[in-house]
Design an enzyme around this catalytic site. Structure first.
Site, short mmCIF file in Angstrom:
data_model
loop_
_atom_site.label_atom_id
_atom_site.label_comp_id
_atom_site.label_asym_id
_atom_site.label_seq_id
_atom_site.Cartn_x
_atom_site.Cartn_y
_atom_site.Cartn_z
N GLU A 101 0.83 -1.20 0.00
CA GLU A 101 0.00 0.00 0.00
C GLU A 101 0.86 1.26 0.00
OE1 GLU A 101 -4.12 -1.27 2.16
OE2 GLU A 101 -2.45 -0.97 3.52
N CYS B 164 6.85 -6.76 6.97
CA CYS B 164 8.05 -6.29 7.67
C CYS B 164 8.49 -7.37 8.64
CB CYS B 164 7.76 -4.99 8.43
SG CYS B 164 9.23 -4.31 9.27
N CYS C 243 -0.17 5.94 10.08
CA CYS C 243 1.06 5.25 10.48
C CYS C 243 0.75 3.93 11.15
CB CYS C 243 1.84 6.08 11.50
SG CYS C 243 2.41 7.63 10.86
N CYS D 31 3.47 8.51 0.92
CA CYS D 31 4.08 7.61 1.90
C CYS D 31 4.19 6.26 1.21
CB CYS D 31 3.17 7.54 3.13
SG CYS D 31 3.73 6.36 4.37
N CYS E 51 7.31 -5.02 15.42
CA CYS E 51 6.91 -4.14 16.53
C CYS E 51 5.45 -4.45 16.88
CB CYS E 51 7.07 -2.67 16.14
SG CYS E 51 8.71 -2.29 15.51
N CYS F 47 2.29 -2.34 15.50
CA CYS F 47 2.24 -1.99 14.09
C CYS F 47 1.60 -3.11 13.28
CB CYS F 47 3.66 -1.73 13.59
SG CYS F 47 3.79 -1.59 11.81
N1 SAH Z 1 9.83 0.62 9.52
C1 SAH Z 1 10.05 2.01 9.58
C2 SAH Z 1 9.15 2.80 8.69
C3 SAH Z 1 7.72 2.42 8.58
S1 SAH Z 1 6.73 2.68 10.00
C4 SAH Z 1 9.95 2.50 11.00
O1 SAH Z 1 9.47 1.76 11.86
O2 SAH Z 1 10.41 3.61 11.24
C5 SAH Z 1 6.50 4.46 9.98
C6 SAH Z 1 6.24 5.04 11.37
O3 SAH Z 1 4.95 4.65 11.87
C7 SAH Z 1 7.25 4.60 12.40
O4 SAH Z 1 7.68 5.69 13.16
C8 SAH Z 1 6.43 3.64 13.24
O5 SAH Z 1 6.95 3.48 14.51
C9 SAH Z 1 5.07 4.29 13.23
N2 SAH Z 1 4.00 3.41 13.65
C10 SAH Z 1 3.91 2.07 13.47
N3 SAH Z 1 2.74 1.61 13.99
C11 SAH Z 1 2.08 2.68 14.47
C12 SAH Z 1 0.81 2.85 15.11
N4 SAH Z 1 -0.01 1.83 15.31
N5 SAH Z 1 0.46 4.10 15.47
C13 SAH Z 1 1.28 5.15 15.24
N6 SAH Z 1 2.48 5.04 14.65
C14 SAH Z 1 2.88 3.82 14.27
FE1 SF4 Z 2 8.31 -2.76 10.72
FE2 SF4 Z 2 6.12 -1.58 11.63
FE3 SF4 Z 2 8.23 -1.87 13.25
FE4 SF4 Z 2 8.35 -0.11 11.19
S1 SF4 Z 2 6.98 0.00 12.98
S2 SF4 Z 2 9.91 -1.61 11.81
S3 SF4 Z 2 7.09 -1.20 9.67
S4 SF4 Z 2 7.00 -3.56 12.36
#
Ligand code: SAH
Ligand code: SF4
Length: 368
Positions: A109, A129, A360, A122, A133, A136
């Site tokens: 996406e 991934c 995000c 974006c 985390c 996410c």
């Molecule tokens: N993998 C990279 C980039 C993609 S995620 C990273 O983690 O930086 C882009 C941003 O969205 C990151 O700062 C991540 O921590 C944040 N993010 C992920 N899940 C989220 C959520 N549920 N609510 C708010 N931000 C989130």
């Molecule tokens: Fe991967 Fe989501 Fe963690 Fe970014 S925030 S590193 S996309 S699992």
């Protein structure tokens, strides 16, 4: 919905790799590829102009190339890589999320966001991934595969085309910014992402001609890759997803912290800032009663004060399978106040696209 033209449903296949595309190649490689096809080298520049300057890959529009040759060149160097499966719009039509299907059935996406003063796309750098985390949505299903340089560039070209053709609310406009904050960890797909950054920022017709400063690469903190990026001689913005100032909590929020703890991640971020003169962005998702207390705000302020840095607080967006939610507004305001009291520039990110799961951390690329 794509002017009523419904693409076929996604096919599920084993993930493969994308075919070679013009946008994977440097200017020199494009010339070589064209010569190998029995064409004069200058055709490479003609193709580049169509793709990067006129934003078209339709052979019918390439009237400066003989018609027999057009089809051959397009088939060899401009294969379709991503097909739109659906668009979802929000925010009065100024936010648009697109679900794409790759040639092997892989789904990713991207999200286009128009603001009064800029338009940002974006983009995803991986399908899924592997970092995992827990807050996410992208991380939940693991990694399917890396995207190719051209698959990343295509998401941007599609956004630029949509703006150029007036498909986004408020009429014709220009795409100005790119953030690598979609699906995936960009620095875990380093070579393809760097290739994409170069294609996006090389002047037209070699590339799309965006300014390096308007490109942001967001990483969870893969220290060796940050160090590599530091010596690339680029002016892109580095965003580091920190989410906690202490290793104990960060180990649980960002599993790679066990490998590269907070101190090392920040050390590499300061090296990046020192070498490039660019202000580093620290991303911090505010999670209610998890990482939003005043003690942590002070700890974070102490870690960051005096550095070339800006904090972007992201109210947590809800994701399936997690009970965590955004902070209370009073706690969020106090967090901001404390960081600022340490002299740390701090802003709270808007939650664009939340109702279409386009904010995000919500991108999961679930099929139709
Ligand atoms: N993998 C990279 C980039 C993609 S995620 C990273 O983690 O930086 C882009 C941003 O969205 C990151 O700062 C991540 O921590 C944040 N993010 C992920 N899940 C989220 C959520 N549920 N609510 C708010 N931000 C989130
Ligand atoms: Fe991967 Fe989501 Fe963690 Fe970014 S925030 S590193 S996309 S699992």
């Amino acid at each position: 919905m794509l002017n009523g033209r419904q693409p076929p449903l996604p096919v599920t296949r084993r993930p493969g790799s994308a075919p070679r595309h013009l946008a994977d190649l440097t200017v020199e490689e494009r010339r070589t590829a064209v010569v190998e096809l029995g064409q004069p080298a200058y055709r490479a520049e003609q193709l580049s102009r169509h793709y990067f300057a006129r934003l078209t890959d339709d052979p019918a529009a390439m009237t400066d190339v003989p018609s027999r040759t057009r089809a051959q060149l397009a088939a060899a160097l401009l294969p379709p890589l991503l097909t739109p499966v659906r668009h979802l719009s929000a925010d009065g039509g100024t936010t648009r999320k697109t679900l794409w299907r790759g040639v092997d059935g892989t789904l990713v996406e991207s999200v286009l966001m128009r603001y009064p003063d800029r338009t940002t796309v974006c983009v995803s750098s991986q399908a899924g991934c592997g970092i995992g985390c827990p807050f996410c949505a992208t991380g939940q299903a693991g990694l399917t595969r890396n995207l190719s340089t051209a698959e990343i560039v295509e998401q941007v070209v599609a956004g630029a085309r949509a703006m150029d053709r007036g498909e986004i609310a408020a009429g014709h406009g220009r795409l100005s910014n790119v953030v690598f904050m979609g699906m995936g960890e960009p620095l875990a797909n380093y070579n393809a992402v760097l290739g994409a950054v170069r294609r996006l920022t090389d002047p037209t017709p070699a590339g799309l001609g965006l300014s390096q400063r308007s490109v942001t690469v967001s990483t969870v903190g893969l220290v060796p890759a940050i160090r590599r990026l530091t010596v690339e001689n680029l002016q892109v913005t580095l965003a580091v997803s920190l989410h906690a100032p202490d290793d104990e909590l960060r180990n649980t929020l960002v599993p790679v912290n066990r490998r590269w703890p907070v101190a090392e991640v920040l050390e590499s971020a300061w090296e990046y800032a020192g070498r490039t003169g660019r202000r580093v962005s620290i991303e911090y998702a505010l999670i209610r009663d998890v990482n939003d207390d005043a003690d942590r705000a002070h700890q974070l302020g102490q870690l960051l004060r005096g550095h070339l840095v800006h904090v972007n607080l992201i109210p947590l967006n809800p994701t399936p399978g997690s009970d965590w939610t955004a902070s209370r507004s009073a706690d969020e305001a106090e967090f901001v106040r404390i960081l600022r009291s340490h002299g740390v520039a701090t802003t709270v990110r808007d939650t664009r696209g939340r109702e279409i799961d386009g904010a995000c951390g919500q991108l999961a690329a679930v099929g139709a």
